[in-house]
Design a protein around this motif. Structure first.
Motif, short mmCIF file in Angstrom:
data_model
loop_
_atom_site.label_atom_id
_atom_site.label_comp_id
_atom_site.label_asym_id
_atom_site.label_seq_id
_atom_site.Cartn_x
_atom_site.Cartn_y
_atom_site.Cartn_z
N SER A 188 0.84 -1.20 0.00
CA SER A 188 0.00 0.00 0.00
C SER A 188 0.87 1.25 0.00
O SER A 188 2.07 1.18 0.34
CB SER A 188 -0.91 0.01 1.23
OG SER A 188 -0.17 0.38 2.38
N PRO A 189 0.29 2.39 -0.34
CA PRO A 189 1.02 3.65 -0.26
C PRO A 189 1.48 3.96 1.17
O PRO A 189 2.48 4.63 1.36
CB PRO A 189 0.01 4.68 -0.75
CG PRO A 189 -0.91 3.92 -1.63
CD PRO A 189 -1.01 2.56 -1.00
N ILE A 190 0.78 3.44 2.17
CA ILE A 190 1.18 3.67 3.56
C ILE A 190 2.50 2.97 3.84
O ILE A 190 3.40 3.55 4.46
CB ILE A 190 0.08 3.20 4.53
CG1 ILE A 190 -1.18 4.04 4.34
CG2 ILE A 190 0.56 3.29 5.98
CD1 ILE A 190 -2.41 3.53 5.06
N GLU A 191 2.66 1.74 3.39
CA GLU A 191 3.94 1.03 3.55
C GLU A 191 5.05 1.74 2.80
O GLU A 191 6.18 1.83 3.29
CB GLU A 191 3.82 -0.40 3.04
CG GLU A 191 3.10 -1.33 3.97
CD GLU A 191 3.15 -2.78 3.49
OE1 GLU A 191 3.98 -3.11 2.62
OE2 GLU A 191 2.33 -3.56 3.99
N LEU A 192 4.73 2.26 1.63
CA LEU A 192 5.71 3.01 0.86
C LEU A 192 6.14 4.25 1.64
O LEU A 192 7.33 4.53 1.76
CB LEU A 192 5.11 3.41 -0.50
CG LEU A 192 5.98 4.23 -1.43
CD1 LEU A 192 7.22 3.45 -1.83
CD2 LEU A 192 5.19 4.62 -2.66
N ILE A 239 -8.12 7.42 4.31
CA ILE A 239 -8.44 7.71 2.91
C ILE A 239 -7.62 6.81 1.99
O ILE A 239 -8.13 6.27 1.01
CB ILE A 239 -8.20 9.20 2.60
CG1 ILE A 239 -9.27 10.04 3.29
CG2 ILE A 239 -8.17 9.46 1.09
CD1 ILE A 239 -9.04 11.51 3.24
N ILE A 240 -6.36 6.60 2.31
CA ILE A 240 -5.52 5.72 1.49
C ILE A 240 -6.06 4.29 1.54
O ILE A 240 -6.12 3.59 0.52
CB ILE A 240 -4.05 5.79 1.93
CG1 ILE A 240 -3.48 7.17 1.56
CG2 ILE A 240 -3.22 4.68 1.28
CD1 ILE A 240 -2.10 7.45 2.10
N LYS A 241 -6.47 3.83 2.73
CA LYS A 241 -7.04 2.48 2.85
C LYS A 241 -8.32 2.36 2.03
O LYS A 241 -8.55 1.35 1.36
CB LYS A 241 -7.32 2.16 4.32
CG LYS A 241 -6.06 1.92 5.12
CD LYS A 241 -6.37 1.76 6.60
CE LYS A 241 -5.09 1.72 7.41
NZ LYS A 241 -5.34 1.77 8.86
N LEU A 299 1.55 10.07 -2.66
CA LEU A 299 1.81 8.70 -2.20
C LEU A 299 1.11 7.67 -3.09
O LEU A 299 1.70 6.66 -3.46
CB LEU A 299 1.35 8.53 -0.75
CG LEU A 299 2.23 9.15 0.31
CD1 LEU A 299 1.56 9.07 1.67
CD2 LEU A 299 3.59 8.48 0.34
N ILE A 300 -0.14 7.95 -3.43
CA ILE A 300 -0.87 7.03 -4.31
C ILE A 300 -0.20 6.98 -5.68
O ILE A 300 0.00 5.90 -6.25
CB ILE A 300 -2.35 7.44 -4.41
CG1 ILE A 300 -3.05 7.16 -3.07
CG2 ILE A 300 -3.05 6.71 -5.55
CD1 ILE A 300 -4.46 7.72 -2.97
N ALA A 301 0.18 8.14 -6.22
CA ALA A 301 0.83 8.19 -7.53
C ALA A 301 2.16 7.43 -7.51
O ALA A 301 2.45 6.66 -8.43
CB ALA A 301 1.05 9.64 -7.94
N ASP A 302 2.95 7.63 -6.47
CA ASP A 302 4.24 6.94 -6.38
C ASP A 302 4.05 5.43 -6.23
O ASP A 302 4.79 4.64 -6.82
CB ASP A 302 5.05 7.50 -5.22
CG ASP A 302 6.54 7.26 -5.38
OD1 ASP A 302 7.01 7.12 -6.52
OD2 ASP A 302 7.25 7.23 -4.35
N PHE A 303 3.03 5.03 -5.46
CA PHE A 303 2.72 3.61 -5.32
C PHE A 303 2.33 3.00 -6.68
O PHE A 303 2.84 1.95 -7.06
CB PHE A 303 1.58 3.43 -4.32
CG PHE A 303 1.09 2.02 -4.20
CD1 PHE A 303 1.81 1.09 -3.47
CD2 PHE A 303 -0.08 1.61 -4.82
CE1 PHE A 303 1.36 -0.23 -3.36
CE2 PHE A 303 -0.53 0.31 -4.71
CZ PHE A 303 0.19 -0.61 -3.98
#
Length: 96
Positions: free
Chosen positions: A21-25, A44-46, A73-77
């Motif tokens: 996930s973006p959170i782990e990133l 929101i990310i979840k 974060l979402i884009a990078d993920f």
């Protein structure tokens, strides 16, 4: 690719890491100035990850609440994990 813009930047991923996930990133970044996400940003990310296969997604938050961080974060993920190309647009130079 030789020459052009690709020659100006090192865009290769140096570490062979995968993230769920973006959170782990975000948590993997070593030199981050923002040390943690707010709970609502993580939520929101979840929620996004539950809808990752949908073509269009809208994230709406009040001014100053961290939409840009969530979006980046979402884009990078998506760029790293899904090998997608990402274009991040801003309406004005001030927002850049």
């Amino acid at each position: 690719m030789q020459g052009g813009l690709m020659g100006l930047f090192n865009l290769e991923i140096s570490e062979d890491l995968t993230f769920d996930s973006p959170i782990e990133l975000f948590d993997s970044y070593k030199d981050k100035k923002i040390t943690s996400l707010y709970d609502y940003q993580s939520d929101i990310i979840k929620k996004y990850m539950q809808n990752i296969d949908k073509k269009d997604v809208l994230i709406e938050l009040p001014t100053g609440s961290g939409k840009s961080l969530i979006g980046i974060l979402i884009a990078d993920f998506l760029r790293k994990e899904k090998k997608l190309k990402v274009l991040y647009l801003c309406l004005t130079n001030q927002l850049v």
